[in-house]
Scaffold this motif. Structure first.
Motif, PDB file in Angstrom:
ATOM      1  N   LEU A   1       0.759  -1.149   0.017  1.00 50.61           N
ATOM      2  CA  LEU A   1      -0.030  -0.125  -0.146  1.00 50.61           C
ATOM      3  C   LEU A   1       0.741   1.113  -0.009  1.00 50.61           C
ATOM      4  CD1 LEU A   1      -2.673  -1.154   2.336  1.00 50.61           C
ATOM      5  CD2 LEU A   1      -3.178  -0.551  -0.011  1.00 50.61           C
ATOM      6  N   GLN A   2       2.141   1.238   0.103  1.00 45.01           N
ATOM      7  CA  GLN A   2       3.082   2.336  -0.071  1.00 45.01           C
ATOM      8  C   GLN A   2       2.859   2.765  -1.483  1.00 45.01           C
ATOM      9  OE1 GLN A   2       6.771   0.995   2.950  1.00 45.01           O
ATOM     10  NE2 GLN A   2       7.143   1.114   0.758  1.00 45.01           N
ATOM     11  N   LEU A   3       2.488   1.949  -2.277  1.00 44.23           N
ATOM     12  CA  LEU A   3       2.268   2.490  -3.800  1.00 44.23           C
ATOM     13  C   LEU A   3       1.135   3.693  -3.642  1.00 44.23           C
ATOM     14  CD1 LEU A   3       1.951  -0.843  -5.708  1.00 44.23           C
ATOM     15  CD2 LEU A   3       3.577   1.274  -6.040  1.00 44.23           C
ATOM     16  N   GLY A   4       0.065   3.500  -2.676  1.00 38.60           N
ATOM     17  CA  GLY A   4      -0.696   4.543  -2.541  1.00 38.60           C
ATOM     18  C   GLY A   4      -0.474   5.875  -2.228  1.00 38.60           C
ATOM     19  N   GLY A   5       0.984   6.021  -1.773  1.00 42.67           N
ATOM     20  CA  GLY A   5       1.567   7.234  -1.535  1.00 42.67           C
ATOM     21  C   GLY A   5       2.566   7.848  -2.373  1.00 42.67           C
ATOM     22  N   ARG A   6       2.552   6.800  -3.537  1.00 49.49           N
ATOM     23  CA  ARG A   6       3.664   7.156  -4.429  1.00 49.49           C
ATOM     24  C   ARG A   6       3.135   7.425  -6.041  1.00 49.49           C
ATOM     25  NH1 ARG A   6       8.270   2.861  -2.357  1.00 49.49           N
ATOM     26  NH2 ARG A   6       8.514   3.767  -0.305  1.00 49.49           N
ATOM     27  N   VAL A   7       2.074   6.753  -6.205  1.00 52.80           N
ATOM     28  CA  VAL A   7       1.395   6.751  -7.680  1.00 52.80           C
ATOM     29  C   VAL A   7       0.775   8.252  -7.750  1.00 52.80           C
ATOM     30  CG1 VAL A   7      -0.259   6.022  -9.251  1.00 52.80           C
ATOM     31  CG2 VAL A   7       1.103   4.481  -7.872  1.00 52.80           C
TER      32      VAL A   7
END
Length: 387
Positions: free
Chosen positions: A256-262
């Motif tokens: 879910l770190q992707l949610g902070g990067r995309v």
């Protein structure tokens, strides 16, 4: 959206396996090792702290090496760190285990983590360095969701000793592949200033007040995330989840770190710059730490994964972008390394302190307290900074 270049892809692979080698996997290994050997939490958290400390101490030298020779030789040297970590799996003495594991973690960490890959990514995508860093960290978001469940599976299938050996074979293969993929990128531009001695370049940068405040914020964030990421699985297990379930939620947090990067660059523009966005991410980490305290409930464990995942996910690229805006490009690797030294030292102190307090009190409350206090300190320092 354009596809990442071969260099960014290689740096992304290095980031996945570099962080997975010990930073994420150790949170899964620590409890099985303690149960099998009877070694104390203090010693095991000290092992992680030793790897973190060594990474921090040598990060500036690794950044300097990147400035001089580029990313390929740095990453290939980093693969050598897997040898002592694998050798630690045969240790029956706790001191020997700690020394070998910390040594290997130090080598891999100093030569393959974000202070190396972010600087190299910014130079590999010179037309849009912040986008290069943001793209790199999207790769990095796959580290914990890949490595944490893989480590848990290896431990449950083969035991922690054989699981650690197999893990190190995979990590070494990943770093060698990454080193071959990056090509001749990452070195500093050939300018007169690039020949400034390493410590002189660091000292000149630290004399700038905004850089000093940035480093204080990094130290607070390092304390918080170091404690949380090492002990997130043990905290959830203590709260009532099984090791496999806790590892799954920890892996989900990483994914879910992707949610902070995309789409991060659009968010930064909307919030009003990397400093404000970074302060918001630190507040999110504090909220996630509070929720982790109640993670015996699967719904709250899921909430922790979402909140902390997005906040920590945004933090990593924002730290890199915020630093790049304040560091001279000709010393970017060296100064990113110096920043990593500050983060590494505090990230070592966080879990070490939590481990000592856990042994003394028998509870994981110290993990939550360090997570909340460190992240709020970081947010406060940035929030009160004048533009």
């Amino acid at each position: 959206m354009r596809l990442p270049s071969a260099a960014i892809t290689g740096l992304g692979i290095a980031t996945i396996v570099g962080y997975g080698a010990w930073f994420y996997s150790f949170g899964v290994l620590i409890e099985p090792i303690a149960q099998d050997t009877g070694w104390s939490q203090s010693l095991l958290s000290g092992t992680f702290a030793g790897a973190q400390l060594g990474t921090g101490v040598f990060a500036s030298f690794a950044g300097r090496l990147l400035d001089r020779v580029g990313a390929r030789p740095v990453l290939l040297l980093g693969a050598l760190g897997c040898v002592p970590m694998a050798a630690a799996s045969w240790a029956t003495s706790p001191v020997l285990f700690a020394a070998l594991y910390a040594l290997g973690g130090m080598v891999v960490g100093a030569l393959s983590l974000y202070h190396v890959t972010m600087a190299a990514a910014a130079r590999a995508d010179a037309s849009s360095p912040d986008q290069g860093i943001a793209t790199l960290t999207i790769f990095g978001a796959f580290s914990s969701p890949v490595i944490i469940p893989a480590t848990a599976w290896l431990v449950e299938a083969f035991g922690w000793r054989s699981g650690l050996r197999l893990l190190m074979v995979g990590i070494a293969a990943g770093l060698i592949t990454a080193g071959l993929a990056v090509g001749r990128t990452g070195h500093a531009p050939a300018t007169e200033g690039a020949r400034t001695p390493m410590f002189a370049a660091i000292a000149a940068s630290v004399r700038i007040p905004v850089v000093r405040r940035m480093l204080v914020a990094n130290i607070g964030a390092g304390l918080a995330t170091g404690a949380l990421l090492v002990y997130q699985v043990p905290v959830m297990v203590t709260a009532g989840l099984t090791l496999a379930t806790a590892s799954w939620f920890a892996g989900a947090r990483g994914f879910l770190q992707l949610g902070g990067r995309v789409g991060l660059m659009r968010v930064v523009a909307r919030i009003g710059g990397s400093r404000k966005a970074l302060a918001v991410s630190y507040v999110g980490i504090a909220i996630g730490a509070v929720v982790l305290a109640f993670s015996g409930n699967p719904l709250l464990a899921g909430a922790y994964a979402v909140i902390a995942g997005i906040a920590i996910g945004a933090m990593s690229p924002l730290q890199g972008i915020y630093a790049r805006e304040r560091f001279a490009d000709e010393h970017l690797g060296t100064l990113m390394g110096a920043q990593s030294t500050a983060i590494g030292l505090s990230s070592a102190v966080g879990p070490l302190t939590a481990g000592i307090l856990l042994d003394l009190t028998g509870t994981t409350a110290s993990v939550i307290a360090i997570g909340v206090a460190g992240s709020l300190l970081a947010a406060g320092v940035l929030a009160t900074e004048r533009e």
